[in-house]
Design a protein around this motif. Structure first.
Motif, PDB file in Angstrom:
ATOM      1  N   ALA A  73       0.825  -1.208   0.000  1.00  9.44           N
ATOM      2  CA  ALA A  73       0.000   0.000   0.000  1.00  9.44           C
ATOM      3  C   ALA A  73       0.860   1.260   0.000  1.00  9.44           C
ATOM      4  O   ALA A  73       0.548   2.242  -0.691  1.00  9.44           O
ATOM      5  CB  ALA A  73      -0.917  -0.010   1.224  1.00  9.44           C
ATOM      6  N   VAL A  74       1.947   1.208   0.758  1.00  9.06           N
ATOM      7  CA  VAL A  74       2.860   2.355   0.799  1.00  9.06           C
ATOM      8  C   VAL A  74       3.488   2.599  -0.564  1.00  9.06           C
ATOM      9  O   VAL A  74       3.551   3.736  -1.064  1.00  9.06           O
ATOM     10  CB  VAL A  74       3.957   2.143   1.866  1.00  9.06           C
ATOM     11  CG1 VAL A  74       5.041   3.210   1.744  1.00  9.06           C
ATOM     12  CG2 VAL A  74       3.353   2.147   3.264  1.00  9.06           C
ATOM     13  N   GLU A  75       3.964   1.526  -1.186  1.00  3.57           N
ATOM     14  CA  GLU A  75       4.592   1.655  -2.511  1.00  3.57           C
ATOM     15  C   GLU A  75       3.601   2.163  -3.539  1.00  3.57           C
ATOM     16  O   GLU A  75       3.927   3.033  -4.368  1.00  3.57           O
ATOM     17  CB  GLU A  75       5.157   0.295  -2.952  1.00  3.57           C
ATOM     18  CG  GLU A  75       6.313  -0.217  -2.119  1.00  3.57           C
ATOM     19  CD  GLU A  75       7.546   0.671  -2.231  1.00  3.57           C
ATOM     20  OE1 GLU A  75       7.703   1.362  -3.260  1.00  3.57           O
ATOM     21  OE2 GLU A  75       8.347   0.695  -1.270  1.00  3.57           O
ATOM     22  N   SER A  95       0.959   3.951  -2.971  1.00  4.54           N
ATOM     23  CA  SER A  95       0.615   5.351  -2.680  1.00  4.54           C
ATOM     24  C   SER A  95       1.675   6.302  -3.215  1.00  4.54           C
ATOM     25  O   SER A  95       1.382   7.478  -3.497  1.00  4.54           O
ATOM     26  CB  SER A  95       0.447   5.554  -1.166  1.00  4.54           C
ATOM     27  OG  SER A  95       1.693   5.431  -0.501  1.00  4.54           O
ATOM     28  N   HIS A  96       2.926   5.802  -3.372  1.00  2.00           N
ATOM     29  CA  HIS A  96       3.999   6.607  -3.938  1.00  2.00           C
ATOM     30  C   HIS A  96       4.163   6.337  -5.448  1.00  2.00           C
ATOM     31  O   HIS A  96       5.159   6.733  -6.056  1.00  2.00           O
ATOM     32  CB  HIS A  96       5.329   6.328  -3.226  1.00  2.00           C
ATOM     33  CG  HIS A  96       5.378   6.853  -1.828  1.00  2.00           C
ATOM     34  ND1 HIS A  96       5.029   6.100  -0.719  1.00  2.00           N
ATOM     35  CD2 HIS A  96       5.719   8.083  -1.347  1.00  2.00           C
ATOM     36  CE1 HIS A  96       5.181   6.822   0.366  1.00  2.00           C
ATOM     37  NE2 HIS A  96       5.592   8.039   0.023  1.00  2.00           N
ATOM     38  N   GLN A  97       3.179   5.672  -5.985  1.00  2.00           N
ATOM     39  CA  GLN A  97       3.131   5.344  -7.418  1.00  2.00           C
ATOM     40  C   GLN A  97       4.318   4.483  -7.870  1.00  2.00           C
ATOM     41  O   GLN A  97       4.702   4.503  -9.036  1.00  2.00           O
ATOM     42  CB  GLN A  97       3.063   6.628  -8.255  1.00  2.00           C
ATOM     43  CG  GLN A  97       1.803   7.448  -7.974  1.00  2.00           C
ATOM     44  CD  GLN A  97       1.656   8.639  -8.903  1.00  2.00           C
ATOM     45  OE1 GLN A  97       2.603   9.018  -9.614  1.00  2.00           O
ATOM     46  NE2 GLN A  97       0.478   9.231  -8.926  1.00  2.00           N
ATOM     47  N   TRP A 104       4.521   1.435  -8.873  1.00  2.00           N
ATOM     48  CA  TRP A 104       3.560   0.399  -9.244  1.00  2.00           C
ATOM     49  C   TRP A 104       4.169  -1.007  -9.275  1.00  2.00           C
ATOM     50  O   TRP A 104       3.555  -1.960  -8.802  1.00  2.00           O
ATOM     51  CB  TRP A 104       2.942   0.733 -10.607  1.00  2.00           C
ATOM     52  CG  TRP A 104       2.351   2.107 -10.661  1.00  2.00           C
ATOM     53  CD1 TRP A 104       2.793   3.175 -11.371  1.00  2.00           C
ATOM     54  CD2 TRP A 104       1.198   2.547  -9.942  1.00  2.00           C
ATOM     55  NE1 TRP A 104       1.996   4.274 -11.155  1.00  2.00           N
ATOM     56  CE2 TRP A 104       1.001   3.925 -10.280  1.00  2.00           C
ATOM     57  CE3 TRP A 104       0.310   1.954  -9.056  1.00  2.00           C
ATOM     58  CZ2 TRP A 104      -0.033   4.666  -9.758  1.00  2.00           C
ATOM     59  CZ3 TRP A 104      -0.724   2.702  -8.536  1.00  2.00           C
ATOM     60  CH2 TRP A 104      -0.894   4.048  -8.878  1.00  2.00           C
TER      61      TRP A 104
END
Length: 351
Positions: A260-262, A264-266, A268
């Motif tokens: 989810a963190v990754e 949220s920082h796009q 992908w």
């Protein structure tokens, strides 16, 4: 026409006013077999005895106070079996509900398979959030630890039984000493099955789908007390299992949060890879829990049961090995060294 085989149903009951009526209603309606029912009042202080006596076809007797080193339940079962004359004895708990025709079906199955002890693991009712979360996790590991194909193999030392439903051939039960022979054991059901199997008497154990169901615990306190009593005796390497289940939770949730963190920082690619790995481990978890025969909503809640299960494993270990005693229904039972040694041997066989 009634089946000519007779069964004496023995129900031990200690402060079971919330469930005994439902149990007896399901038992008195059994058909296709000749049977009688005895409720053994094990020092109840609530309305258990009065409720049982409201059933005109049910015999109600009172168990004397158990002697030193004898568990209350074994004492009640011994009392109930003393006056039995039937060919088969069914020991079943007051929190069970028996499906129509299940009694005759059980006797027919025992006779067909030529077994001396038949035990069902009842369908589990889960009404509270705590039950939905914890019970599937516990039973998933029970299924893994006590596979029925091993338990039902006469040449395999693995043994299991569920005291909520044990049907025994009376003649064999009496010859082996019955519950008197396991009266000092906390897990009297497993020990009784061990006695049968060790003396080369055939046992049969499996899930009782469509035959019997139960709601084992009706409060978080009872659930905590009950599993604290049993877990250290049921599972080998209790602390290791607790650690494994905590790590399983950390792995699944940790990977999901990281994904989810990754995302949220796009990031992908990294996010989707982490999500896929998390999903893989979660599917493995669900497949294991699914084998415990719980409904989908319980399986989905089971992830939240992992920390509860782990804490109860540790608590059970401490009570068994540090405190040296457990409490159940107002009575305290010691974990004797001989019992611990016997169960340790069995756990090695099952691992």
């Amino acid at each position: 026409m009634a089946h000519l085989v007779t069964v004496h149903v023995i129900v031990p009951a200690r402060n079971e006013q919330d469930c005994i009526a439902r149990c007896l209603e399901s038992l008195v309606r059994q058909q296709g077999i000749v049977f009688r029912i005895t409720v053994v009042d094990d020092g109840s202080t609530d309305q258990t005895r009065a409720i049982a006596e409201s059933f005109p076809t049910v015999q109600v007797i009172r168990a004397p106070e158990p002697g030193p080193g004898i568990s209350g339940k074994c004492n009640a079962l011994i009392t109930g079996a003393q006056q039995a004359t039937a060919q088969w004895l069914l020991f079943t708990d007051a929190d069970t509900v028996h499906y129509p025709g299940s009694l005759s079906t059980a006797v027919l199955e025992a006779e067909t398979h030529d077994v001396d002890l038949l035990s069902y693991s009842p369908e589990q009712e889960t009404d509270s959030w705590g039950e939905l979360a914890l019970m599937p996790v516990v039973f998933a590991d029970l299924v893994r630890t006590y596979p029925t194909e091993r338990v039902n193999d006469p040449s395999d030392p693995a043994v299991a039984a569920n005291g909520q439903y044990i049907l025994v051939k009376h003649e064999v039960y009496a010859a082996l000493g019955g519950h008197q022979a396991v009266a000092d054991k906390i897990l009297e059901d497993v020990e009784l099955a061990r006695l049968f199997k060790a003396t080369h008497h055939k046992i049969l154990f499996h899930h009782g789908a469509g035959l019997v169901r139960t709601r084992m615990y009706r409060s978080c306190r009872a659930m905590c007390e009950g599993w604290t009593k049993n877990l250290a005796l049921l599972f080998p390497h209790v602390l290791r299992l607790a650690l494994i289940r905590i790590l399983e939770l950390v792995l699944i949730l940790g990977l999901t949060i990281s994904a989810a963190v990754e995302l949220s920082h796009q990031n992908w690619f990294a996010g989707l890879i982490l999500l896929a790995i998390s999903g893989f481990f979660y599917v493995i978890f669900l497949l294991r829990v699914r084998r415990a025969h719980f409904p989908v909503r319980a399986n989905l809640m089971a992830l939240f049961g992992l920390p509860i299960f782990s804490s109860l494993l540790v608590r059970s270990y401490l009570h068994a090995n540090v405190r040296g005693a457990v409490t159940w229904k107002g009575r305290t039972y010691a974990h004797s060294a001989p019992q611990q040694a016997a169960n340790s041997s069995t756990k090695k066989e099952l691992s």
